[in-house]
Write a protein that holds these residues in place. Structure first.
Motif: not given
Length: 253
Positions: A154-182
Protein backbone atom coordinates in the motif's frame (compact mmCIF):
# COMPACT_ATOMS: atom_id res chain seq x y z
CA UNK A 1 1.98 -16.58 -33.53
CA UNK A 2 4.30 -16.45 -36.54
CA UNK A 3 6.57 -13.41 -36.23
CA UNK A 4 10.29 -12.91 -36.12
CA UNK A 5 10.09 -11.71 -32.51
CA UNK A 6 9.35 -13.83 -29.43
CA UNK A 7 5.82 -14.01 -28.04
CA UNK A 8 5.35 -10.58 -26.48
CA UNK A 9 3.41 -9.73 -23.33
CA UNK A 10 2.78 -6.03 -22.73
CA UNK A 11 1.83 -4.86 -19.23
CA UNK A 12 -0.11 -1.61 -18.81
CA UNK A 13 -0.48 -0.09 -15.35
CA UNK A 14 -3.43 1.83 -13.95
CA UNK A 15 -4.17 5.41 -12.96
CA UNK A 16 -1.60 7.01 -10.67
CA UNK A 17 0.67 3.98 -11.01
CA UNK A 18 3.79 3.25 -13.05
CA UNK A 19 5.50 0.33 -14.75
CA UNK A 20 7.09 -0.47 -11.37
CA UNK A 21 3.87 -2.10 -10.14
CA UNK A 22 4.69 -5.05 -12.42
CA UNK A 23 8.26 -5.61 -11.19
CA UNK A 24 7.53 -8.39 -8.71
CA UNK A 25 4.58 -9.74 -10.67
CA UNK A 26 6.68 -10.44 -13.76
CA UNK A 27 9.79 -11.74 -12.01
CA UNK A 28 9.04 -15.45 -12.46
CA UNK A 29 7.53 -15.46 -15.94
CA UNK A 30 8.81 -18.15 -18.33
CA UNK A 31 11.82 -17.17 -20.40
CA UNK A 32 10.12 -17.77 -23.76
CA UNK A 33 8.10 -14.59 -23.38
CA UNK A 34 9.33 -11.13 -24.18
CA UNK A 35 7.96 -8.87 -21.43
CA UNK A 36 7.41 -5.16 -21.99
CA UNK A 37 6.29 -2.74 -19.29
CA UNK A 38 5.53 0.87 -20.20
CA UNK A 39 4.95 4.07 -18.31
CA UNK A 40 1.76 5.47 -19.80
CA UNK A 41 1.69 9.14 -20.76
CA UNK A 42 2.18 11.34 -17.71
CA UNK A 43 3.09 8.46 -15.40
CA UNK A 44 6.35 7.27 -13.90
CA UNK A 45 9.24 8.87 -15.76
CA UNK A 46 7.10 9.60 -18.85
CA UNK A 47 6.04 13.06 -17.72
CA UNK A 48 7.49 15.53 -20.24
CA UNK A 49 5.47 17.54 -22.77
CA UNK A 50 2.22 15.58 -22.34
CA UNK A 51 -0.73 17.45 -23.78
CA UNK A 52 -3.29 14.71 -24.33
CA UNK A 53 -4.17 12.16 -21.63
CA UNK A 54 -7.08 10.59 -23.51
CA UNK A 55 -7.34 6.83 -23.83
CA UNK A 56 -6.96 7.28 -27.60
CA UNK A 57 -3.70 9.23 -27.20
CA UNK A 58 -2.44 6.57 -24.77
CA UNK A 59 -3.35 3.87 -27.31
CA UNK A 60 -1.41 5.64 -30.06
CA UNK A 61 1.57 5.85 -27.72
CA UNK A 62 1.35 2.13 -26.96
CA UNK A 63 1.24 1.30 -30.68
CA UNK A 64 4.27 3.51 -31.31
CA UNK A 65 6.23 1.81 -28.53
CA UNK A 66 5.38 -1.68 -29.77
CA UNK A 67 6.43 -0.77 -33.31
CA UNK A 68 9.71 0.65 -32.04
CA UNK A 69 10.33 -2.67 -30.33
CA UNK A 70 9.39 -4.61 -33.51
CA UNK A 71 6.45 -6.29 -31.77
CA UNK A 72 3.81 -6.99 -34.39
CA UNK A 73 1.34 -8.46 -31.88
CA UNK A 74 1.18 -8.72 -28.13
CA UNK A 75 -0.84 -10.15 -25.30
CA UNK A 76 -2.00 -7.10 -23.33
CA UNK A 77 -2.16 -7.45 -19.54
CA UNK A 78 -3.81 -4.31 -18.26
CA UNK A 79 -4.74 -3.04 -14.83
CA UNK A 80 -7.71 -0.69 -14.39
CA UNK A 81 -7.06 2.43 -16.52
CA UNK A 82 -4.56 0.35 -18.47
CA UNK A 83 -7.52 -1.73 -19.57
CA UNK A 84 -9.29 1.38 -20.85
CA UNK A 85 -6.17 2.14 -22.87
CA UNK A 86 -5.98 -1.44 -24.14
CA UNK A 87 -9.60 -1.37 -25.30
CA UNK A 88 -8.95 1.87 -27.18
CA UNK A 89 -5.85 0.20 -28.64
CA UNK A 90 -7.82 -2.92 -29.64
CA UNK A 91 -10.47 -0.76 -31.28
CA UNK A 92 -7.90 0.96 -33.50
CA UNK A 93 -5.26 -1.77 -33.90
CA UNK A 94 -7.08 -5.13 -33.53
CA UNK A 95 -4.49 -6.90 -35.65
CA UNK A 96 -1.84 -6.12 -33.00
CA UNK A 97 -3.76 -7.83 -30.17
CA UNK A 98 -3.01 -11.51 -29.56
CA UNK A 99 -5.07 -11.57 -26.37
CA UNK A 100 -6.34 -9.28 -23.64
CA UNK A 101 -6.29 -9.54 -19.85
CA UNK A 102 -8.63 -7.04 -18.21
CA UNK A 103 -7.19 -6.96 -14.70
CA UNK A 104 -9.89 -5.21 -12.63
CA UNK A 105 -11.01 -3.23 -15.66
CA UNK A 106 -14.14 -2.76 -17.77
CA UNK A 107 -15.35 -1.86 -21.24
CA UNK A 108 -18.23 0.16 -19.80
CA UNK A 109 -18.11 3.96 -19.68
CA UNK A 110 -18.42 5.85 -16.41
CA UNK A 111 -21.92 6.04 -14.97
CA UNK A 112 -23.30 9.48 -14.10
CA UNK A 113 -22.47 8.76 -10.47
CA UNK A 114 -18.91 7.79 -11.34
CA UNK A 115 -18.51 10.94 -13.47
CA UNK A 116 -19.67 13.05 -10.54
CA UNK A 117 -17.10 11.31 -8.33
CA UNK A 118 -14.36 12.05 -10.88
CA UNK A 119 -15.35 15.72 -10.74
CA UNK A 120 -15.22 15.66 -6.93
CA UNK A 121 -11.78 14.03 -7.05
CA UNK A 122 -10.51 16.66 -9.49
CA UNK A 123 -11.82 19.41 -7.26
CA UNK A 124 -10.14 17.81 -4.25
CA UNK A 125 -6.81 17.57 -6.09
CA UNK A 126 -6.99 21.23 -7.13
CA UNK A 127 -7.72 22.33 -3.57
CA UNK A 128 -5.54 19.95 -1.55
CA UNK A 129 -2.94 18.53 -3.94
CA UNK A 130 -1.96 15.07 -5.14
CA UNK A 131 -0.37 13.90 -1.89
CA UNK A 132 -3.54 14.38 0.17
CA UNK A 133 -5.59 12.77 -2.57
CA UNK A 134 -3.45 9.64 -2.71
CA UNK A 135 -3.63 9.26 1.07
CA UNK A 136 -7.36 8.63 0.81
CA UNK A 137 -7.58 7.15 -2.69
CA UNK A 138 -5.39 4.04 -2.54
CA UNK A 139 -6.26 2.40 0.79
CA UNK A 140 -9.90 1.53 -0.14
CA UNK A 141 -8.73 -0.15 -3.34
CA UNK A 142 -7.53 -3.07 -1.21
CA UNK A 143 -10.12 -5.44 0.24
CA UNK A 144 -10.61 -4.65 3.97
CA UNK A 145 -8.79 -7.83 5.03
CA UNK A 146 -5.71 -6.81 3.02
CA UNK A 147 -5.30 -3.17 4.02
CA UNK A 148 -3.03 -3.82 6.97
CA UNK A 149 -1.68 -7.19 5.81
CA UNK A 150 -0.28 -5.56 2.69
CA UNK A 151 0.85 -2.32 4.29
CA UNK A 152 4.20 -2.36 2.48
CA UNK A 153 2.50 -2.70 -0.90
CA UNK A 154 0.00 0.00 0.00
CA UNK A 155 2.80 2.42 0.90
CA UNK A 156 4.60 1.48 -2.32
CA UNK A 157 1.54 2.49 -4.36
CA UNK A 158 1.06 5.64 -2.32
CA UNK A 159 4.66 6.66 -3.03
CA UNK A 160 4.14 6.16 -6.77
CA UNK A 161 0.86 8.05 -6.61
CA UNK A 162 2.34 11.00 -4.72
CA UNK A 163 5.07 11.31 -7.35
CA UNK A 164 2.49 11.58 -10.15
CA UNK A 165 2.26 15.18 -11.46
CA UNK A 166 -0.94 17.04 -10.68
CA UNK A 167 -1.46 17.69 -14.40
CA UNK A 168 -1.43 13.93 -15.00
CA UNK A 169 -3.85 13.20 -12.17
CA UNK A 170 -6.29 15.82 -13.42
CA UNK A 171 -5.83 14.91 -17.09
CA UNK A 172 -6.26 11.19 -16.47
CA UNK A 173 -9.36 11.67 -14.30
CA UNK A 174 -10.92 13.81 -17.03
CA UNK A 175 -9.95 11.29 -19.71
CA UNK A 176 -11.41 8.36 -17.80
CA UNK A 177 -14.61 10.33 -17.18
CA UNK A 178 -15.00 11.01 -20.90
CA UNK A 179 -14.07 7.61 -22.31
CA UNK A 180 -16.77 5.96 -24.46
CA UNK A 181 -18.52 2.62 -24.12
CA UNK A 182 -16.22 -0.01 -25.66
CA UNK A 183 -18.30 -3.13 -25.15
CA UNK A 184 -18.46 -3.38 -28.95
CA UNK A 185 -14.69 -4.00 -28.91
CA UNK A 186 -15.31 -7.08 -26.78
CA UNK A 187 -18.19 -8.18 -28.98
CA UNK A 188 -16.03 -8.00 -32.11
CA UNK A 189 -12.86 -9.41 -30.54
CA UNK A 190 -11.19 -12.12 -32.58
CA UNK A 191 -8.73 -12.61 -29.70
CA UNK A 192 -9.38 -14.32 -26.34
CA UNK A 193 -10.24 -12.09 -23.39
CA UNK A 194 -9.49 -12.92 -19.75
CA UNK A 195 -11.29 -11.01 -16.99
CA UNK A 196 -9.70 -10.97 -13.52
CA UNK A 197 -12.26 -9.70 -11.03
CA UNK A 198 -12.07 -8.91 -7.32
CA UNK A 199 -15.29 -9.69 -5.47
CA UNK A 200 -14.61 -6.76 -3.13
CA UNK A 201 -13.54 -4.30 -5.83
CA UNK A 202 -15.13 -0.91 -5.13
CA UNK A 203 -13.99 0.49 -8.49
CA UNK A 204 -15.09 -2.26 -10.92
CA UNK A 205 -17.88 -4.39 -9.45
CA UNK A 206 -18.46 -8.06 -10.16
CA UNK A 207 -22.05 -7.22 -11.11
CA UNK A 208 -20.86 -4.86 -13.86
CA UNK A 209 -18.42 -7.42 -15.27
CA UNK A 210 -20.63 -10.50 -15.43
CA UNK A 211 -22.64 -9.37 -18.51
CA UNK A 212 -19.37 -8.51 -20.28
CA UNK A 213 -18.16 -12.09 -19.97
CA UNK A 214 -20.69 -13.12 -22.61
CA UNK A 215 -19.53 -10.59 -25.21
CA UNK A 216 -16.23 -11.97 -26.61
CA UNK A 217 -16.25 -15.08 -28.79
CA UNK A 218 -13.68 -16.57 -26.41
CA UNK A 219 -13.95 -15.41 -22.83
CA UNK A 220 -12.30 -16.54 -19.59
CA UNK A 221 -12.73 -15.29 -16.05
CA UNK A 222 -11.14 -15.53 -12.62
CA UNK A 223 -13.31 -14.26 -9.75
CA UNK A 224 -11.35 -13.71 -6.55
CA UNK A 225 -12.74 -13.71 -3.01
CA UNK A 226 -11.22 -11.33 -0.45
CA UNK A 227 -9.69 -9.26 -3.27
CA UNK A 228 -10.40 -5.66 -4.12
CA UNK A 229 -8.96 -3.70 -7.05
CA UNK A 230 -5.33 -4.79 -6.67
CA UNK A 231 -5.20 -8.52 -7.29
CA UNK A 232 -1.61 -8.37 -8.55
CA UNK A 233 -0.72 -7.70 -4.90
CA UNK A 234 -3.69 -9.20 -3.04
CA UNK A 235 -3.45 -12.59 -4.79
CA UNK A 236 -0.07 -12.27 -6.47
CA UNK A 237 0.80 -15.96 -6.92
CA UNK A 238 -2.65 -17.00 -8.09
CA UNK A 239 -3.08 -14.17 -10.59
CA UNK A 240 0.48 -14.52 -11.89
CA UNK A 241 -0.03 -18.21 -12.63
CA UNK A 242 -3.42 -17.48 -14.20
CA UNK A 243 -1.85 -14.96 -16.57
CA UNK A 244 1.00 -17.35 -17.41
CA UNK A 245 -1.52 -20.12 -18.18
CA UNK A 246 -3.56 -17.73 -20.34
CA UNK A 247 -0.42 -16.68 -22.21
CA UNK A 248 0.35 -20.35 -22.89
CA UNK A 249 -3.10 -20.76 -24.41
CA UNK A 250 -2.87 -17.53 -26.44
CA UNK A 251 0.51 -18.38 -27.92
CA UNK A 252 -0.05 -22.15 -28.17
CA UNK A 253 2.78 -23.07 -25.81
Amino acid sequence: MSTSTPATILFLHGFGESREVWTEFTRDFPDQYRLITLNLLGHGTNVHDIRDYSMEAQARYVAEQLRQKNAERALLVCHSMGGYVALAFAERYPEMVAGLVLFHSTALPDTDEKKANRDKNMDFVRRHGVEKFMESFIRPLFAPSNRERLLEQREFLEDIGRATPQATVLGALEAMKNRPDRTEVLRRAKFPVFFIVGKEDIAVSVESILPQLALPAQSHALLLSDVGHLGYFEEADLTRQAVIDFAGMVFGD
